[in-house]
Write an enzyme that holds these catalytic residues in place. Structure first.
Site, PDB file in Angstrom:
ATOM      1  CB  THR A  86      54.801  -5.362   7.592  1.00 46.62           C
ATOM      2  OG1 THR A  86      53.674  -4.476   7.542  1.00 46.62           O
ATOM      3  CG2 THR A  86      54.658  -6.416   6.503  1.00 46.62           C
ATOM      4  CD  GLN A 110      46.741   0.792   9.211  1.00 45.14           C
ATOM      5  OE1 GLN A 110      46.983  -0.162   9.948  1.00 45.14           O
ATOM      6  NE2 GLN A 110      47.489   1.088   8.175  1.00 45.14           N
ATOM      7  CD  GLU A 170      49.720  -1.352   6.288  1.00 46.14           C
ATOM      8  OE1 GLU A 170      49.196  -0.530   7.074  1.00 46.14           O
ATOM      9  OE2 GLU A 170      50.922  -1.321   5.984  1.00 46.14           O
ATOM     10  CB  CYS A 221      60.293  11.066  20.169  1.00 48.56           C
ATOM     11  SG  CYS A 221      60.905  12.755  20.203  1.00 48.56           S
ATOM     12  CG  MET A 243      53.388   4.908   9.091  1.00 48.87           C
ATOM     13  SD  MET A 243      53.111   5.932   7.638  1.00 48.87           S
ATOM     14  CE  MET A 243      53.882   4.953   6.356  1.00 48.87           C
ATOM     15  CG  PHE A 244      58.978   4.259   8.633  1.00 52.43           C
ATOM     16  CD1 PHE A 244      59.135   3.696   7.376  1.00 52.43           C
ATOM     17  CD2 PHE A 244      58.363   5.487   8.731  1.00 52.43           C
ATOM     18  CE1 PHE A 244      58.699   4.347   6.234  1.00 52.43           C
ATOM     19  CE2 PHE A 244      57.925   6.165   7.600  1.00 52.43           C
ATOM     20  CZ  PHE A 244      58.089   5.591   6.353  1.00 52.43           C
ATOM     21  CB  CYS A 268      60.607  15.290  17.388  1.00 53.21           C
ATOM     22  SG  CYS A 268      62.280  15.412  18.104  1.00 53.21           S
ATOM     23  CB  CYS A 327      62.620  10.287  16.964  1.00 48.38           C
ATOM     24  SG  CYS A 327      62.272  12.009  16.552  1.00 48.38           S
TER      25      CYS A 327
END
Length: 193
Positions: free
Chosen positions: A30, A98, A96, A184, A25-26, A187, A152
């Site tokens: 898209t 998935q 999207e 990451c 995500m992010f 983390c 991250c």
């Protein structure tokens, strides 16, 4: 610029292609999908764009990136609907991925074999770090795969995981920055333990 129908016809006879844009995500999936589709439109190719009807986070009839860029799209209930709606097109965009059913890889293959350029964007892993939906199969049969990384939020290194911030163990939980953040590997693992 002159559009040469003979060149396009020859390319179509050689077959289409499947391109995958994946990542956490992010990571800009898209945004990259919209960029590629807009370039196809500039080239005067006929483009159709599809998204899962279940994704209700933004506008119903448009793909919207986190940067608020958008492009019109058609929400569909299942992957087989794409075949019915994607007639006489040069390029098909699917966002999207998935969230689609197990038929999506076959749909992509049928379209590519008919000479259509298919561009698929989606999460490659769920919040548990496991392969997500039909994405692994599509990635395996793709002509090209672009794996994007986010940043991250903990340390600033490249992030490939979507860490879920809310206590919910269901696999699919629609959300944005209130529910997820990119992390990451280190983390992500430190927070998951």
């Amino acid at each position: 610029m002159v559009f040469n129908e003979d060149v396009f016809k020859r390319k179509s006879e050689l077959g289409g292609s499947i391109e995958v844009v994946c990542g956490s995500m992010f990571s800009g999936k898209t945004e990259e999908l919209i960029r590629r589709l807009n370039r196809a439109r500039i080239a005067r190719l006929k483009v159709e764009i599809f998204s899962p009807k279940a994704d209700t986070r933004y506008l119903e009839n448009a793909l919207v990136s986190h940067d608020a860029n958008s492009i019109p799209s058609t929400p569909v209930e299942n992957a087989s609907s794409i075949l019915l709606l994607a007639s006489d097109v040069n390029v098909v965009g699917i966002d999207e991925a998935q969230f689609f059913d197990a038929e999506l890889p076959d749909v992509c293959n049928v379209l590519a074999n008919k000479g259509v350029r298919v561009i698929v964007a989606g999460l490659d892993m769920d919040f548990k770090g496991q392969p997500f939906g039909p994405m692994p199969q599509i990635m395996a049969m793709a002509d090209s795969v672009s794996k994007l990384q986010a940043v991250c939020v903990r340390c600033g290194n490249p992030a490939m995981y979507s860490y879920r911030l809310v206590p919910d163990d269901t696999r699919i939980l629609l959300g944005e920055k209130e529910s997820y953040e990119p992390r990451c590997r280190i983390c992500y693992l430190n927070s998951a333990s």
